[in-house]
Motif scaffolding. Structure first.
Motif, PDB file in Angstrom:
ATOM      1  N   LEU A   1       5.685   2.916  -4.391  1.00 34.28           N
ATOM      2  CA  LEU A   1       4.677   3.060  -3.331  1.00 34.28           C
ATOM      3  C   LEU A   1       5.100   4.027  -2.233  1.00 34.28           C
ATOM      4  O   LEU A   1       4.262   4.463  -1.436  1.00 34.28           O
TER       5      LEU A   1
ATOM      6  N   ASP B   1      -5.077   7.371  -0.607  1.00 36.46           N
ATOM      7  CA  ASP B   1      -4.982   6.096   0.117  1.00 36.46           C
ATOM      8  C   ASP B   1      -3.629   5.875   0.788  1.00 36.46           C
ATOM      9  O   ASP B   1      -3.278   4.740   1.137  1.00 36.46           O
ATOM     10  N   GLN B   2      -2.855   6.928   0.967  1.00 35.99           N
ATOM     11  CA  GLN B   2      -1.586   6.796   1.670  1.00 35.99           C
ATOM     12  C   GLN B   2      -1.798   6.640   3.173  1.00 35.99           C
ATOM     13  O   GLN B   2      -2.690   7.238   3.749  1.00 35.99           O
ATOM     14  N   THR B   3      -0.944   5.837   3.779  1.00 34.75           N
ATOM     15  CA  THR B   3      -0.771   5.877   5.225  1.00 34.75           C
ATOM     16  C   THR B   3       0.493   6.677   5.479  1.00 34.75           C
ATOM     17  O   THR B   3       1.503   6.496   4.798  1.00 34.75           O
TER      18      THR B   3
ATOM     19  N   THR C   1       0.831  -1.191   0.000  1.00 35.00           N
ATOM     20  CA  THR C   1       0.000   0.000   0.000  1.00 35.00           C
ATOM     21  C   THR C   1       0.874   1.253   0.000  1.00 35.00           C
ATOM     22  O   THR C   1       1.986   1.246   0.525  1.00 35.00           O
TER      23      THR C   1
END
Length: 246
Positions: free
Chosen positions: A152, A205-207, A123
């Motif tokens: 990513l 959608d990054q953490t 992710t």
């Protein structure tokens, strides 16, 4: 340190955890002042995930023990565990590791530990670090390189000078945003990390992972939230005399 040991998040498998082991020191380097880079052959090792850490425990002849947590810099596929130790003048463990330990010595270690701060390798993630806080991100970067997913990761690191930034060459080669407060880097003048510098690193959608001293972690987190990052997407790990892994 904010941590939910063993859990990666909803719907994700539990992080690996290991008990006490004996580790043989395979390599010792001192890449920057007041630090040491240790390469350890951990007997019966449990493979780690990027972002996990190890505890090193020292025992004196009279039975007194002291222990300290250190983030892992090596990728999971590395046959050795690499720890980066910043030497603190009053540190019972760091002074011994930095000044005394030599190849062939044995250390008592426990790990891998931690599940909150790990990256799954699948992710998108924004990594924001101050000083020695880059160490767990080096593990993430090396893992991403090994699996062909460097795309990513977006990385921003801060230090006083380039000479004081651990793994500086590796981070620069990976395209990290390098912010120096005491000297110019490229065309960027000296100064603290700014919100407008983080905006181009944003992706859906990054953490976001933040690691550094308590002061840096709090300032970076406030900067991220002020820039519109939902607090629920930010994971923070602090280090220092009363913090978590260094």
């Amino acid at each position: 340190m904010t941590e939910d040991d063993g859990l990666l998040g909803a719907g994700v498998a539990r992080a690996p955890a290991g008990g006490w082991r004996t580790a043989t020191v395979s390599g010792v380097r001192r890449p920057i002042q007041r630090s040491v880079q240790l390469r350890l052959d951990v007997h019966d090792r449990v493979d780690h995930l990027p972002g996990q850490h190890y505890v090193v425990r020292l025992t004196a002849e009279d039975g007194y023990t002291a222990q300290r947590s250190y983030s892992v810099a090596s990728a999971p596929g590395d046959p050795l565990v690499e720890l980066f130790v910043e030497r603190l003048d009053d540190g019972e463990v760091s002074t011994y590791l930095a000044d005394v330990v030599e190849p062939g010595d044995e250390l008592e270690v426990r790990g891998p530990i931690g599940g909150w701060f790990v990256w799954d390798g699948a992710t998108p993630a924004l990594l924001v670090a101050g000083g020695a806080g880059v160490v767990p991100f080096v593990s993430m970067l090396r893992h991403a390189r090994a699996i062909g997913r460097e795309d990513l990761l977006r990385i921003a690191v801060s230090a006083r000078t380039l000479a004081q930034l651990p793994y500086a060459d590796e981070l620069v080669a990976a395209g990290a945003l390098v912010v120096l407060s005491r000297e110019q880097h490229g065309i960027r003048p000296p100064g603290r990390l700014r919100a407008d510098e983080l905006l181009p690193l944003w992706e859906p959608d990054q953490t976001t992972y933040v690691c550094g001293s308590t002061r840096f972690a709090e300032a970076a987190t406030q900067l991220l939230v002020a820039s519109g990052r939902p607090p629920s997407t930010i994971r923070v790990e602090r280090f220092g005399p009363s913090g978590g892994p260094a």
